[in-house]
Design a protein around this motif. Structure first.
Motif, PDB file in Angstrom:
ATOM      1  N   ASP A 144       0.865  -1.179   0.000  1.00 55.16           N
ATOM      2  CA  ASP A 144       0.000   0.000   0.000  1.00 55.16           C
ATOM      3  C   ASP A 144       0.898   1.224   0.000  1.00 55.16           C
ATOM      4  N   SER A 145       0.649   2.156  -0.919  1.00 59.12           N
ATOM      5  CA  SER A 145       1.568   3.297  -1.037  1.00 59.12           C
ATOM      6  C   SER A 145       1.346   4.354   0.052  1.00 59.12           C
ATOM      7  N   ARG A 146       0.386   4.075   0.944  1.00 58.69           N
ATOM      8  CA  ARG A 146       0.144   5.026   2.032  1.00 58.69           C
ATOM      9  C   ARG A 146       1.209   4.812   3.111  1.00 58.69           C
ATOM     10  N   CYS A 147       1.945   5.879   3.426  1.00 56.76           N
ATOM     11  CA  CYS A 147       3.023   5.783   4.412  1.00 56.76           C
ATOM     12  C   CYS A 147       2.440   5.480   5.792  1.00 56.76           C
ATOM     13  N   PRO A 148       2.942   4.482   6.492  1.00 60.01           N
ATOM     14  CA  PRO A 148       2.379   4.141   7.811  1.00 60.01           C
ATOM     15  C   PRO A 148       2.678   5.180   8.880  1.00 60.01           C
ATOM     16  N   HIS A 149       3.437   6.201   8.533  1.00 59.50           N
ATOM     17  CA  HIS A 149       3.713   7.258   9.511  1.00 59.50           C
ATOM     18  C   HIS A 149       2.513   8.192   9.630  1.00 59.50           C
ATOM     19  N   LEU A 150       2.286   9.046   8.600  1.00 62.88           N
ATOM     20  CA  LEU A 150       1.164   9.982   8.671  1.00 62.88           C
ATOM     21  C   LEU A 150       0.283   9.952   7.436  1.00 62.88           C
ATOM     22  N   VAL A 182      11.173  -0.683   6.853  1.00 58.81           N
ATOM     23  CA  VAL A 182      11.645   0.687   7.041  1.00 58.81           C
ATOM     24  C   VAL A 182      13.165   0.723   6.963  1.00 58.81           C
ATOM     25  N   LEU A 183      13.696   1.609   6.069  1.00 57.35           N
ATOM     26  CA  LEU A 183      15.148   1.787   5.985  1.00 57.35           C
ATOM     27  C   LEU A 183      15.586   2.972   6.822  1.00 57.35           C
ATOM     28  N   PRO A 189       8.599   6.143  10.417  1.00 55.24           N
ATOM     29  CA  PRO A 189       7.427   5.232  10.446  1.00 55.24           C
ATOM     30  C   PRO A 189       7.526   4.182  11.533  1.00 55.24           C
ATOM     31  N   PRO A 190       6.418   3.922  12.227  1.00 54.03           N
ATOM     32  CA  PRO A 190       6.420   2.974  13.351  1.00 54.03           C
ATOM     33  C   PRO A 190       6.386   1.516  12.910  1.00 54.03           C
ATOM     34  N   ARG A 191       6.054   1.271  11.646  1.00 50.42           N
ATOM     35  CA  ARG A 191       5.948  -0.119  11.193  1.00 50.42           C
ATOM     36  C   ARG A 191       6.207  -0.163   9.690  1.00 50.42           C
ATOM     37  N   PRO A 192       6.439  -1.354   9.146  1.00 48.49           N
ATOM     38  CA  PRO A 192       6.668  -1.455   7.699  1.00 48.49           C
ATOM     39  C   PRO A 192       5.433  -1.022   6.914  1.00 48.49           C
ATOM     40  N   MET A 193       5.607  -0.853   5.608  1.00 47.28           N
ATOM     41  CA  MET A 193       4.472  -0.513   4.748  1.00 47.28           C
ATOM     42  C   MET A 193       3.421  -1.615   4.812  1.00 47.28           C
TER      43      MET A 193
END
Lengths: 219, 164
Positions: free
Chosen positions: B100-106, B134-135, B139-143
């Motif tokens: 999913d291209s939505r960033c898990p951050h915000l 996450v590199l 972000p708190p978790r992977p995509m």
């Protein structure tokens, strides 16, 4: 138990006296033509109940009015029934109120001491027609739009103040969102309150004077 | 016959049943009308076709896709856009990673940067590898992944979308 509760209420509300003065008042021999006033009252209450239900989904805005009614008709359980009753009840109410007026006229029931009852009744007829006129616009379809265009234009032909009346009814020179919103307000608040008040006075006068007797050959 | 119904009891029963029938005839439509929207199934889930497998032949390359969901609430329609990337891990048609291209951050939309070989979020410079891990960045978790997918008989890749 129930008797005790009723006695307690009756002691404080005077229900027995209320029944005597409202329901056991002396009346002339019954006649079906004399039921039309009660029929009008019933239709007013029915229109009130179904109308309140319709406002749960109806939206008085040009963007949503038509779609919200389509939703009432197709998307809501029994929406077709409630709108159908409101639609046909409105037509029936105008008809019944008018026949009621004809009956009072033909039997000369408007004479002393009931002139004021008649005058208030004229107000009730006009308010009922006002409900029909304002309610007709609310579906916001072609028929509603052009009926209101023509109706407000007719009001606009009044001498001198015609143009002002037209603009006041429409909320501007053209039919717009303002027209729909003010017709809605008139339809659900202003005219119903006037109707309710006039009905109260009408009923008080009927109870005060009693019903007129059916005219005989000597009359 | 001692069991014969008295006039009073007959009237009582009649009033009870007729009154009950009238009450039901008025009450059921009234309540049904009011609670109708609450009874509609609200499950927002669907199989969404996102592209032909034949067009996504290169292994390891992220193929972007996007789709729009339209939700109807009464007379109001709201549409929301979604997007993601399909990455083939091997020749096997079910060996895929769909992100999913939505960033898990915000919730910003991440882009694929070929030079960095990473998905980069434009908002806070977060970056993810082709597995979605996450590199760098906050972000708190992977995509998120669309883990439910299938390939139809005519070679179209479909993902199962479920709200929440």
């Amino acid at each position: 138990m129930w008797k005790k509760f009723f006695d307690w209420l009756n002691d404080r509300l005077g229900l027995n006296e209320l029944q005597e003065s409202l329901l056991e008042r002396p009346e002339p021999k019954g006649n079906w033509w004399n039921t039309l006033g009660s029929a009008s009252l019933f239709l007013f209450l029915l229109q009130g109940a179904t109308g309140i239900f319709l406002t749960v989904y109806y939206t008085p805005s040009p963007d949503h009015a038509y779609d919200s009614i389509q939703y009432i008709m197709n998307g809501v359980a029994f929406g077709w029934l409630i709108r159908g009753i409101h639609h046909w009840g409105a037509t029936l109410m105008v008809l019944i109120v008018f026949i009621h007026m004809l009956r009072v006229f033909v039997t000369a029931s408007f004479k002393y001491p009931r002139e004021l009852t008649w005058i208030i009744g004229v107000g009730l007829l006009i308010a009922t027609l006002g409900m029909g006129f304002t309610g007709y616009l609310l579906p916001w379809n072609q028929r509603a739009y052009w009926a209101t265009t023509v109706g407000t234009q007719i009001a606009g032909t009044a001498p001198l103040i015609g143009d002002f009346i037209l603009k006041a009814l429409r909320g501007g020179p053209d039919l717009s969102a303002l027209t729909l919103q003010r017709f809605f307000s008139a339809h659900i608040w202003m005219i119903p309150l006037v109707l309710a008040g006039l009905i109260g006075a009408h009923l008080y006068l009927i109870i005060r004077h009693g019903e007129s007797h059916w005219p005989t050959k000597e009359d | 016959m001692s069991e014969s119904l008295s006039r009073r009891d007959f009237m009582k029963a009649t009033v009870f049943f007729v009154g009950g029938a009238v009450g039901a005839a008025v009450g059921i439509p009234a309540v049904g009308y009011l609670i109708a929207p609450a009874l509609k199934g609200g499950a927002k889930e669907a199989w969404i076709p996102i592209g032909k497998m034949a067009d996504m032949s290169e292994i390891g390359k992220p193929y972007p896709f996007s789709f729009t969901l339209v939700q109807v609430n009464g007379w109001e329609r709201t549409s929301t856009s979604h997007g993601g990337f399909v990455i083939r891990k091997s020749d096997a048609p079910d060996d895929l990673v769909i992100l999913d291209s939505r960033c898990p951050h915000l919730g910003c939309t991440v882009n694929w940067k070929d030079a960095e070989k990473a998905f980069v979020c434009p908002c806070h410079d977060a970056s993810f590898d082709t597995e979605g891990a996450v590199l760098a960045g906050p972000p708190p978790r992977p995509m998120d992944r669309f883990s439910d997918f299938r390939v139809t008989e005519d070679g179209v890749l479909e993902i199962f979308y479920k709200e929440g």
